[in-house]
Design an enzyme around this catalytic site. Structure first.
Site, PDB file in Angstrom:
ATOM      1  CG  ASN A 152      -0.201  -0.229   2.514  1.00 22.06           C
ATOM      2  OD1 ASN A 152       0.449  -1.263   2.689  1.00 22.06           O
ATOM      3  ND2 ASN A 152      -0.307   0.693   3.449  1.00 22.06           N
ATOM      4  CB  SER A 200     -11.410  -2.611   1.220  1.00 16.33           C
ATOM      5  OG  SER A 200     -12.214  -1.662   1.873  1.00 16.33           O
ATOM      6  CB  CYS A 326      -3.837   2.696   8.886  1.00  8.80           C
ATOM      7  SG  CYS A 326      -5.143   2.157   7.780  1.00  8.80           S
TER       8      CYS A 326
END
Length: 392
Positions: A152, A200, A326
């Site tokens: 990511n 997701s 995050c």
């Protein structure tokens, strides 16, 4: 340029207008609970099943192997914790990598506190695991290999098919966090030998709060959330019908547009990388130059702090990040950049730009021009840069 330039699509994407349109009736006219038995509700069950079929086809899976969740983090937790529980009689050893998303790393750390053993594989300078180390790490007690499909932060794509083959040869389950990859690159769970996969919706033009876990038939893991009998008694809780419908629509569009979208994003990404490396000295690209997601560009600029760069880009209407959303607010450098061998001082000066097909060359040019200005300004304020220049 007064308009906002959004270059943080790895954090989340804009929900497509077609997706919103598909979802809206399920908030108002079609609001029934799909678990109810009357006709009004059964229409919603049919909509859920249709989305499940669309998503299953996109993964090369059977619709009975797709389970809807609240997002990628829940899916990762479910795959890892439920495997640890269900296969505890076989062993207590899990293999992962040092550059996983924290949804995987923190779950593994949790299990370590409860008697499980975890091997964290090193990666090379581009963020790719070494297959020979993976083979050597497997023990008779190994029950799960969990390696992400694509990173990511730096966009590197792992040798997923080879990992799946190794896992199968050793009779070990293979889970992959494909949150960044699904909808960006082709994913076929059977061809790649994947036993479980997390994804997701909000990473591919769908809504937030809805994800999936693919579980291959025959894998005996139990529920993660207990309660009702939803999702074939494996994931309790009233189904998020609007989210599921939106997920299905987003996947449908992502597959239809994947080739053209990837081509445009790669062209813009490579143009961006070329300009930055050519025009801004003491800069490096993080991640593999070829085996990377189409829309990902990750840079490290020496002698600056990434947080200052982000703030100043924001003041110029550019949305970017230094890594995972995050971990925003953390003062620690990226664990991914440290794992690929960057020293702390360089890892602190990182910038992740993740594009979409809506970005334009004009936006990229504006962004690069502003990065140049800001990096130059920050370096002039840096005593480290001043000392470096004096020593040259």
């Amino acid at each position: 340029m007064e308009k906002k330039i959004y270059l943080d699509n790895a954090a989340t994407t804009k929900t497509r207008s077609e997706v919103v349109e598909a979802m809206l009736p399920y908030f108002t006219e079609k609001f029934g609970n799909p678990s109810s038995i009357y006709e009004f509700a059964s229409q919603n069950k049919k909509a859920v099943d249709e989305s499940r079929s669309i998503i299953a086809k996109a993964l090369g899976a059977d619709s009975s192997e797709i389970y809807f969740t609240g997002g990628g983090t829940e899916s990762d937790n479910w795959a890892i914790k439920a495997t640890a529980d269900a296969y505890s009689q076989k062993g207590n050893h899990i293999i992962t990598s040092k550059i996983e998303h924290h949804a995987v790393l923190h779950t593994c750390e949790y299990l370590e506190k409860h008697g499980y053993e975890v091997t964290y594989l090193d990666v090379d300078e581009n963020g790719i695991i070494k297959l020979d180390q993976l083979k050597k790490a497997i023990r008779p007690t190994t029950i799960l290999i969990t390696i992400m499909f694509a990173n990511n932060e730096i966009g590197t794509i792992q040798p997923v098919k080879e990992i799946g083959k190794i896992a199968k040869e050793h009779n070990v389950l293979f889970h992959t966090d494909a949150v960044q990859a699904f909808g960006q690159v082709p994913v076929d769970v059977n061809d790649l030998g994947i036993d479980m996969l997390s994804a997701s919706a909000h990473k591919l033009g769908g809504p937030k709060g809805i994800g999936l876990l693919y579980i291959r038939k025959g894998i005996k893991i139990r529920s993660f959330i207990h309660g009702g009998a939803q999702e074939r008694q494996r994931r309790a809780g009233t189904e998020n019908v609007p989210g599921i419908v939106g997920f299905g629509k987003a996947v449908e569009i992502a597959l239809e547009t994947m080739d053209a979208r990837a081509q445009k994003e790669i062209e813009l990404r490579d143009y961006l990388i070329t300009r930055v490396l050519k025009e801004i000295p003491y800069t490096r690209v993080n991640g593999d130059r070829l085996r990377r997601l189409p829309n990902n560009a990750n840079f490290s600029f020496q002698f600056i702090e990434g947080e200052s760069l982000l703030i100043m880009l924001d003041m110029n209407h550019i949305c970017a990040s230094s890594g995972s959303a995050c971990t925003s607010g953390s003062l620690d450098p990226s664990h991914v950049l440290l794992a690929i061998g960057l020293p702390h001082e360089i890892a602190h000066g990182s910038l992740r730009l993740t594009l979409s097909e809506e970005n334009t060359k004009e936006e990229i040019d504006y962004t690069v021009d502003k990065i140049k200005e800001i990096v130059d300004k920050l370096r002039k304020m840096s005593p480290l840069y001043e000392d470096f220049i004096k020593r040259r």
